[in-house]
Design a protein around this motif. Structure first.
Motif, mmCIF file in Angstrom:
data_model
loop_
_atom_site.group_PDB
_atom_site.id
_atom_site.type_symbol
_atom_site.label_atom_id
_atom_site.label_comp_id
_atom_site.label_asym_id
_atom_site.label_seq_id
_atom_site.Cartn_x
_atom_site.Cartn_y
_atom_site.Cartn_z
ATOM 1 N N GLU A 1 14.611 -0.141 4.239
ATOM 2 C CA GLU A 1 13.490 0.482 4.963
ATOM 3 C C GLU A 1 13.113 1.817 4.327
ATOM 4 O O GLU A 1 11.925 2.129 4.164
ATOM 5 C CB GLU A 1 13.872 0.676 6.432
ATOM 6 C CG GLU A 1 12.778 1.269 7.305
ATOM 7 C CD GLU A 1 11.745 0.263 7.782
ATOM 8 O OE1 GLU A 1 10.873 0.666 8.581
ATOM 9 O OE2 GLU A 1 11.801 -0.917 7.363
ATOM 10 N N ALA A 2 14.119 2.605 3.933
ATOM 11 C CA ALA A 2 13.837 3.905 3.312
ATOM 12 C C ALA A 2 13.186 3.740 1.945
ATOM 13 O O ALA A 2 12.244 4.464 1.603
ATOM 14 C CB ALA A 2 15.131 4.709 3.190
ATOM 15 N N ILE A 3 13.673 2.792 1.151
ATOM 16 C CA ILE A 3 13.073 2.538 -0.166
ATOM 17 C C ILE A 3 11.628 2.083 -0.001
ATOM 18 O O ILE A 3 10.736 2.496 -0.758
ATOM 19 C CB ILE A 3 13.889 1.493 -0.938
ATOM 20 C CG1 ILE A 3 15.242 2.072 -1.342
ATOM 21 C CG2 ILE A 3 13.141 1.018 -2.182
ATOM 22 C CD1 ILE A 3 16.182 1.062 -1.969
ATOM 23 N N THR A 4 11.386 1.238 1.000
ATOM 24 C CA THR A 4 10.019 0.777 1.264
ATOM 25 C C THR A 4 9.109 1.948 1.605
ATOM 26 O O THR A 4 7.944 1.990 1.195
ATOM 27 C CB THR A 4 10.016 -0.251 2.408
ATOM 28 O OG1 THR A 4 10.919 -1.314 2.112
ATOM 29 C CG2 THR A 4 8.624 -0.828 2.619
ATOM 30 N N GLY A 5 9.645 2.918 2.332
ATOM 31 C CA GLY A 5 8.859 4.107 2.660
ATOM 32 C C GLY A 5 8.481 4.905 1.438
ATOM 33 O O GLY A 5 7.346 5.392 1.325
ATOM 34 N N VAL A 6 9.421 5.050 0.511
ATOM 35 C CA VAL A 6 9.119 5.761 -0.732
ATOM 36 C C VAL A 6 8.070 4.999 -1.533
ATOM 37 O O VAL A 6 7.115 5.584 -2.063
ATOM 38 C CB VAL A 6 10.407 5.957 -1.561
ATOM 39 C CG1 VAL A 6 10.074 6.577 -2.916
ATOM 40 C CG2 VAL A 6 11.398 6.834 -0.816
ATOM 41 N N ALA A 7 8.227 3.665 -1.620
ATOM 42 C CA ALA A 7 7.265 2.849 -2.362
ATOM 43 C C ALA A 7 5.875 2.932 -1.738
ATOM 44 O O ALA A 7 4.862 2.975 -2.440
ATOM 45 C CB ALA A 7 7.742 1.400 -2.411
ATOM 46 N N GLU A 8 5.831 2.960 -0.407
ATOM 47 C CA GLU A 8 4.554 3.077 0.290
ATOM 48 C C GLU A 8 3.898 4.428 0.008
ATOM 49 O O GLU A 8 2.674 4.520 -0.135
ATOM 50 C CB GLU A 8 4.783 2.908 1.799
ATOM 51 C CG GLU A 8 3.581 3.205 2.676
ATOM 52 C CD GLU A 8 2.507 2.139 2.591
ATOM 53 O OE1 GLU A 8 1.401 2.401 3.087
ATOM 54 O OE2 GLU A 8 2.769 1.055 2.032
ATOM 55 N N ALA A 9 4.708 5.475 -0.113
ATOM 56 C CA ALA A 9 4.159 6.817 -0.290
ATOM 57 C C ALA A 9 3.726 7.095 -1.724
ATOM 58 O O ALA A 9 2.705 7.746 -1.948
ATOM 59 C CB ALA A 9 5.203 7.854 0.139
ATOM 60 N N VAL A 10 4.484 6.624 -2.696
ATOM 61 C CA VAL A 10 4.221 7.041 -4.084
ATOM 62 C C VAL A 10 3.919 5.896 -5.027
ATOM 63 O O VAL A 10 3.452 6.127 -6.149
ATOM 64 C CB VAL A 10 5.417 7.848 -4.645
ATOM 65 C CG1 VAL A 10 5.727 9.039 -3.759
ATOM 66 C CG2 VAL A 10 6.663 6.981 -4.799
ATOM 67 N N GLY A 11 4.199 4.662 -4.617
ATOM 68 C CA GLY A 11 4.058 3.552 -5.553
ATOM 69 C C GLY A 11 2.724 2.847 -5.444
ATOM 70 O O GLY A 11 2.023 2.965 -4.427
ATOM 71 N N PRO A 12 2.348 2.065 -6.453
ATOM 72 C CA PRO A 12 1.130 1.253 -6.368
ATOM 73 C C PRO A 12 1.318 0.107 -5.388
ATOM 74 O O PRO A 12 2.431 -0.367 -5.164
ATOM 75 C CB PRO A 12 0.955 0.724 -7.799
ATOM 76 C CG PRO A 12 2.350 0.714 -8.358
ATOM 77 C CD PRO A 12 3.052 1.888 -7.738
ATOM 78 N N LYS A 13 0.221 -0.351 -4.780
ATOM 79 C CA LYS A 13 0.274 -1.461 -3.842
ATOM 80 C C LYS A 13 0.133 -2.765 -4.616
ATOM 81 O O LYS A 13 -0.731 -2.897 -5.476
ATOM 82 C CB LYS A 13 -0.848 -1.347 -2.801
ATOM 83 C CG LYS A 13 -0.853 -0.030 -2.053
ATOM 84 C CD LYS A 13 0.411 0.145 -1.226
ATOM 85 C CE LYS A 13 0.327 1.389 -0.359
ATOM 86 N NZ LYS A 13 0.283 2.628 -1.129
ATOM 87 N N ARG A 14 0.958 -3.762 -4.266
ATOM 88 C CA ARG A 14 0.914 -5.036 -4.959
ATOM 89 C C ARG A 14 -0.220 -5.921 -4.470
ATOM 90 O O ARG A 14 -0.754 -6.727 -5.201
ATOM 91 C CB ARG A 14 2.246 -5.782 -4.782
ATOM 92 C CG ARG A 14 3.412 -5.098 -5.467
ATOM 93 C CD ARG A 14 4.679 -5.887 -5.294
ATOM 94 N NE ARG A 14 5.033 -6.002 -3.880
ATOM 95 C CZ ARG A 14 6.070 -6.705 -3.434
ATOM 96 N NH1 ARG A 14 6.831 -7.367 -4.288
ATOM 97 N NH2 ARG A 14 6.345 -6.751 -2.151
ATOM 98 N N VAL A 15 -0.585 -5.792 -3.187
ATOM 99 C CA VAL A 15 -1.646 -6.608 -2.620
ATOM 100 C C VAL A 15 -2.533 -5.730 -1.745
ATOM 101 O O VAL A 15 -2.124 -4.668 -1.292
ATOM 102 C CB VAL A 15 -1.081 -7.770 -1.768
ATOM 103 C CG1 VAL A 15 -0.294 -8.731 -2.629
ATOM 104 C CG2 VAL A 15 -0.208 -7.250 -0.639
#
Length: 234
Positions: A84-98
């Motif tokens: 859940e925490a990694i997903t939060g980081v990906a949501e905040a700083v990473g590109p969206k896949r879809v």
């Protein structure tokens, strides 16, 4: 060689796209077979079996057998909290896949996070329980958007409040009664631990909400949403 936990090893296990999809599929709290996880990961069954062996060796999964079937699940709430925490980081700083769609919106409102409620409703519930003194949170939010991850404890009135709802907080389980879990969509904490799991069980048992098929989304009926708000947000 530095001393301490081997972060790189765990990161490499989670960082593979196929394994990441498998772990995310298990965040709904339901154990799945290798064939089901192969579909989630978009890989062949032999490839999925190889990935699952690595996740098992890394201590991130458990395996249970029932008849001819073997079911994989997350090794526990600590692993779920990490995802859940990694997903939060990906949501905040990473590109969206879809591109986000209707299901994405439902997931942000309310969803299952391993065994407890997450999303906007869950964050609002924790905030209200803290504001009423039913739960105590040791940290303070001093700036807008600052993440709260401090310790959560039962307040003086917690036992009687939850007892009236049919939830016993007096038991002494092996895992924490209250725990903060970083919510990936709101980027603030919601309530995990045995109390968080008991509240989700209460919501589903009362039929205030239902699990959406093939999704982690939790969908409240209009009367169920009113009941939830009356009990937890008033």
């Amino acid at each position: 060689m530095r001393e301490g936990p081997d972060i790189a090893r765990i990161a490499s296990l989670v960082g593979d796209p196929a394994r990441a999809n498998m772990l995310n599929a298990l965040m709904g709290g339901t154990a799945l077979t290798a064939s089901e996880l192969a579909l989630e990961a978009g890989v062949s069954l032999p490839t999925a079996s190889s990935h699952l062996s690595k996740l098992m060796e890394g201590g991130l999964l458990t395996l249970a057998s029932q008849g001819r079937h073997r079911y994989y699940g997350l090794a526990g709430p600590q692993v779920a909290g990490m995802i859940e925490a990694i997903t939060g980081v990906a949501e905040a700083v990473g590109p969206k896949r879809v591109r986000p769609g209707p299901r994405d919106g439902a997931m942000r409102v309310a969803r299952v996070c391993y065994d407890h409620l997450a999303g906007e409703h869950a964050v609002a519930m924790l905030d209200r329980l803290v504001a009423r003194g039913i739960l105590l949170r040791d940290d303070n939010e001093t700036r807008p958007g600052e993440i709260r991850l401090g310790e959560i404890r039962l307040g003086p009135s917690a036992a009687s409040y939850f007892s009236a709802l049919g939830i016993d907080v007096g038991a002494r389980p092996r895992r924490p009664v209250c725990r903060a879990c970083l919510d990936w969509s709101v980027r603030r904490s919601h309530l995990a631990g045995t109390l968080g799991a008991a509240i989700l069980d209460k919501i589903l048992a009362e039929k205030w909400a239902r699990r959406e098929k093939d999704s982690r989304a939790v969908v409240f009926s209009p009367p169920g949403k009113q009941a939830f708000e009356r009990v937890f947000l008033a």
